[in-house]
Motif scaffolding. Sequence first.
Motif, PDB file in Angstrom:
ATOM      1  N   PHE A   1     -25.298 -49.273 -22.053  1.00  9.53           N
ATOM      2  CA  PHE A   1     -25.938 -49.136 -20.742  1.00  9.53           C
ATOM      3  C   PHE A   1     -27.121 -48.209 -20.984  1.00  9.53           C
ATOM      4  CE2 PHE A   1     -26.153 -46.568 -16.720  1.00  9.53           C
ATOM      5  CZ  PHE A   1     -26.640 -47.580 -15.906  1.00  9.53           C
ATOM      6  N   SER A   2     -28.341 -48.644 -20.663  1.00  7.85           N
ATOM      7  CA  SER A   2     -29.502 -47.862 -21.108  1.00  7.85           C
ATOM      8  C   SER A   2     -30.718 -48.092 -20.228  1.00  7.85           C
ATOM      9  CB  SER A   2     -29.828 -48.223 -22.565  1.00  7.85           C
ATOM     10  OG  SER A   2     -30.839 -47.378 -23.067  1.00  7.85           O
ATOM     11  N   PRO A   3     -30.728 -47.485 -19.029  1.00  8.18           N
ATOM     12  CA  PRO A   3     -31.854 -47.728 -18.119  1.00  8.18           C
ATOM     13  C   PRO A   3     -33.215 -47.342 -18.680  1.00  8.18           C
ATOM     14  CG  PRO A   3     -30.011 -46.774 -16.936  1.00  8.18           C
ATOM     15  CD  PRO A   3     -29.647 -46.713 -18.391  1.00  8.18           C
TER      16      PRO A   3
ATOM     17  N   PRO B   1     -25.735 -43.214 -21.563  1.00  3.01           N
ATOM     18  CA  PRO B   1     -26.354 -41.919 -21.302  1.00  3.01           C
ATOM     19  C   PRO B   1     -25.346 -41.016 -20.590  1.00  3.01           C
ATOM     20  CG  PRO B   1     -27.181 -43.580 -19.762  1.00  3.01           C
ATOM     21  CD  PRO B   1     -26.134 -44.254 -20.597  1.00  3.01           C
ATOM     22  N   VAL B   2     -25.346 -39.742 -20.927  1.00  2.00           N
ATOM     23  CA  VAL B   2     -24.476 -38.794 -20.215  1.00  2.00           C
ATOM     24  C   VAL B   2     -25.116 -38.495 -18.858  1.00  2.00           C
ATOM     25  CG1 VAL B   2     -23.600 -36.421 -20.242  1.00  2.00           C
ATOM     26  CG2 VAL B   2     -23.641 -37.785 -22.364  1.00  2.00           C
ATOM     27  N   TYR B   3     -24.341 -38.662 -17.806  1.00  2.00           N
ATOM     28  CA  TYR B   3     -24.810 -38.334 -16.456  1.00  2.00           C
ATOM     29  C   TYR B   3     -23.910 -37.231 -15.904  1.00  2.00           C
ATOM     30  CZ  TYR B   3     -27.734 -42.618 -16.047  1.00  2.00           C
ATOM     31  OH  TYR B   3     -28.690 -43.599 -16.205  1.00  2.00           O
TER      32      TYR B   3
ATOM     33  N   TYR C   1     -27.875 -37.783 -24.527  1.00  5.92           N
ATOM     34  CA  TYR C   1     -28.024 -36.772 -23.482  1.00  5.92           C
ATOM     35  C   TYR C   1     -29.415 -36.152 -23.551  1.00  5.92           C
ATOM     36  CZ  TYR C   1     -27.201 -33.035 -26.910  1.00  5.92           C
ATOM     37  OH  TYR C   1     -27.302 -32.187 -27.973  1.00  5.92           O
ATOM     38  N   GLY C   2     -29.854 -35.637 -22.401  1.00  7.36           N
ATOM     39  CA  GLY C   2     -31.230 -35.170 -22.276  1.00  7.36           C
ATOM     40  C   GLY C   2     -31.416 -33.705 -22.606  1.00  7.36           C
ATOM     41  N   ASN C   3     -30.707 -33.236 -23.619  1.00  8.00           N
ATOM     42  CA  ASN C   3     -30.863 -31.873 -24.145  1.00  8.00           C
ATOM     43  C   ASN C   3     -30.416 -30.781 -23.171  1.00  8.00           C
ATOM     44  OD1 ASN C   3     -31.347 -30.382 -26.409  1.00  8.00           O
ATOM     45  ND2 ASN C   3     -33.514 -30.089 -26.035  1.00  8.00           N
ATOM     46  N   ARG C   4     -29.598 -31.129 -22.176  1.00 10.04           N
ATOM     47  CA  ARG C   4     -28.897 -30.102 -21.388  1.00 10.04           C
ATOM     48  C   ARG C   4     -27.555 -29.905 -22.074  1.00 10.04           C
ATOM     49  NH1 ARG C   4     -24.773 -29.203 -18.272  1.00 10.04           N
ATOM     50  NH2 ARG C   4     -24.147 -31.382 -18.185  1.00 10.04           N
TER      51      ARG C   4
ATOM     52  N   SER D   1     -34.268 -38.611 -18.712  1.00  8.98           N
ATOM     53  CA  SER D   1     -34.788 -39.702 -17.890  1.00  8.98           C
ATOM     54  C   SER D   1     -35.234 -39.234 -16.512  1.00  8.98           C
ATOM     55  CB  SER D   1     -33.759 -40.831 -17.779  1.00  8.98           C
ATOM     56  OG  SER D   1     -32.465 -40.336 -17.628  1.00  8.98           O
ATOM     57  N   MET D   2     -35.063 -37.914 -16.216  1.00  6.64           N
ATOM     58  CA  MET D   2     -35.582 -37.411 -14.935  1.00  6.64           C
ATOM     59  C   MET D   2     -36.897 -36.671 -15.115  1.00  6.64           C
ATOM     60  SD  MET D   2     -32.265 -36.034 -12.994  1.00  6.64           S
ATOM     61  CE  MET D   2     -31.147 -37.135 -12.163  1.00  6.64           C
ATOM     62  N   THR D   3     -37.238 -36.296 -16.369  1.00  6.44           N
ATOM     63  CA  THR D   3     -38.508 -35.637 -16.622  1.00  6.44           C
ATOM     64  C   THR D   3     -38.896 -35.785 -18.094  1.00  6.44           C
ATOM     65  OG1 THR D   3     -39.675 -33.524 -16.819  1.00  6.44           O
ATOM     66  CG2 THR D   3     -37.263 -33.410 -16.832  1.00  6.44           C
TER      67      THR D   3
END
Length: 151
Positions: free
Chosen positions: A10-12, A63-65, A93-96, A127-129
């Motif tokens: 799954f990869s938006p 992706p981790v949400y 993951y986005g590095n959080r 993916s949010m910034t």
Amino acid sequence: MPPIVRAVYFSPTHTTETIVSDVANELATALSAETATVSLTLPNERPASVSCDAGDVLVLGFPVYAGRVPELVTSEIARMSSGGAQAVIIGMYGNRHYDDALQEAADALEERGFRIVAAGTFIGEHSMTAHVAAGRPDASDQKPRAASDAA
Ligand SMILES: Cc1cc2nc3c(=O)[nH]c(=O)nc-3n(C[C@H](O)[C@H](O)[C@H](O)COP(=O)(O)O)c2cc1C
């Protein structure tokens, strides 16, 4: 049946797709296996269910949400048929942080009869910034490494 490496993601915003494809292709080469790819991203791409045979290897990426496996992915896992196949888990993951997402995915896959043989997290541009983990995964993330490189 010859073994198949089944790349499922799954990869938006496509970072998960990049790493899952790399890992699946490397594995397929090493195992002399075919690859089969399933995207869970858009409703019209999703199969009725993902079905594996005993010799297959599932490479599942998400992706981790909010530190979790996306709900859509857990509901897809709940409909998977493992046939006793092995599974590799990829959490982007986005590095959080990825929190307990790998464990959550492992529990859900084991409940379906998969045998988890590897799990890893990789950083992808948030993916949010685009200001967090910009451009990841990059060429260095994608470079295949031998186990001996880790020492
Ligand atoms: C709703 C939402 C929640 C997210 N939660 C996290 C998080 O908890 N930790 C983190 O490091 N990144 C988080 N991210 C960033 C994504 O996990 C990251 O950008 C990932 O690489 C996106 O994968 P994709 O390109 O395959 O869509 C979140 C992104 C979204 C859209």
